[in-house]
Design an enzyme around this catalytic site. Structure first.
Site, short mmCIF file in Angstrom:
data_model
loop_
_atom_site.label_atom_id
_atom_site.label_comp_id
_atom_site.label_asym_id
_atom_site.label_seq_id
_atom_site.Cartn_x
_atom_site.Cartn_y
_atom_site.Cartn_z
N PRO A 121 0.80 -1.21 0.00
CA PRO A 121 0.00 0.00 0.00
C PRO A 121 0.84 1.27 0.00
CG PRO A 121 -0.13 -1.13 2.12
CD PRO A 121 1.04 -1.66 1.38
N GLU A 122 0.44 2.18 -0.83
CA GLU A 122 0.98 3.53 -0.83
C GLU A 122 -0.11 4.43 -0.21
OE1 GLU A 122 2.62 4.41 -4.74
OE2 GLU A 122 2.96 2.28 -5.08
#
Length: 273
Positions: free
Chosen positions: A2-3
DNA sequence: ACTAACCTGTAA
DNA sequence: TTACAGGTTAGT
């Protein structure tokens, strides 16, 4: 995995279920996933505290508990935080179970890179990995001038500079490549070669693509899921990430796939200068 | 500034 | 069997 957009989506989907709920029990299936504070064990610190709210800083989730304790969680590549309304048998890669008054949070991570750290809230600012992070890209204080300032006198390829969390917090491999495509700038360009107009364009592209990512509830290119186990649908809007060798959606030229700053990088040599 | 390391799974 | 994967850090 995840960013920023994915972490923000996890935050939103998790907080609605667990806000004001008390953590009644911790089950540590793989203790390596957590760390406590000083001589206190993670379980002792966390058990019987109520979850006040959940914040985010860059790619970190900050689970705020009673009496000034914060759980700093980082998913790294494949970490997940899942909420279940009923008791749930842990899956193969579940490392920690938080049993709440109502329901459970399961922290799982196939690659075992993700971590959850318990730390007194005042120390988040001064004594944790958070203190060196660059600005939040979606806050109003993050302006084009701030971006120029953050590049400073460094002479790095843009790809490397934008991946550096000390320069700017929250971008990763997907959203760096997407930002640079939307800004029309080549990932190998040095931070010291940009004109004011290009920095402004890049600043705008970063804010645009992150907001679009959040609006689409993230990119589920591989493993990413939100706290309800749902995929995001930004993948269909990706212009370059994961599309090396395929035609550019704008000019049809085959997209370049190179290695830059140790990461696979995809760009269009015709659209990006 | 680059590479290896941390892990496991999947696809080539 | 090998290469590669959305991240970060500690080593050269």
């Amino acid at each position: 995995m995840p960013e920023l957009p994915e972490v923000e989506t996890i935050r939103r989907t998790l907080v609605e279920h667990v806000k004001n709920s008390k953590i009644e029990e911790i089950k540590l299936i793989w203790p390596g996933a957590v760390c406590g504070w000083e001589d206190q064990s993670f379980e002792a610190l966390v058990t019987d505290r109520r979850i006040q709210t959940i914040d985010r800083r860059g790619k970190y989730l900050l689970i705020r508990l009673d009496e000034d304790l914060t759980l700093i969680a980082h998913m790294r590549m494949t970490g997940r935080l899942n909420y279940y309304p009923e008791n749930q048998e842990p899956e193969k890669h579940t490392h920690v179970v938080f049993r709440l008054e109502h329901g459970e949070i399961h922290f799982s991570d196939v690659r075992k890179f993700g971590r959850i750290q318990a730390i007194p809230t005042p120390l988040c600012i001064s004594g944790s990995s958070l203190c060196k992070l660059g600005p939040e890209p979606l806050e109003t204080e993050f302006t084009s001038e701030v971006l120029r300032e953050r590049f400073g006198k460094k002479k790095l390829p843009l790809k490397a500079a934008l991946l550096d969390q000390h320069v700017l917090a929250g971008l990763g491999n997907i959203y760096v490549d997407e930002s640079l495509f939307r800004a029309g700038i080549s990932p190998g360009r040095g931070t010291d070669t940009l004109t004011e107009a290009e920095i402004s364009k890049l600043h705008h592209a970063i804010q645009d693509v992150l907001q679009a990512g959040i609006d689409a509830q993230g990119t589920s290119f591989r493993d990413y899921r939100d706290a309800n186990g749902e995929k995001g649908f930004f993948e269909q809007e990706l212009q370059v990430y994961g599309r090396g060798g395929k035609p550019c959606k704008v000019c049809e030229q085959s997209l370049e796939r190179i290695r830059l700053a140790g990461r696979t990088t995809v760009y269009c040599s015709r659209c990006q200068k």
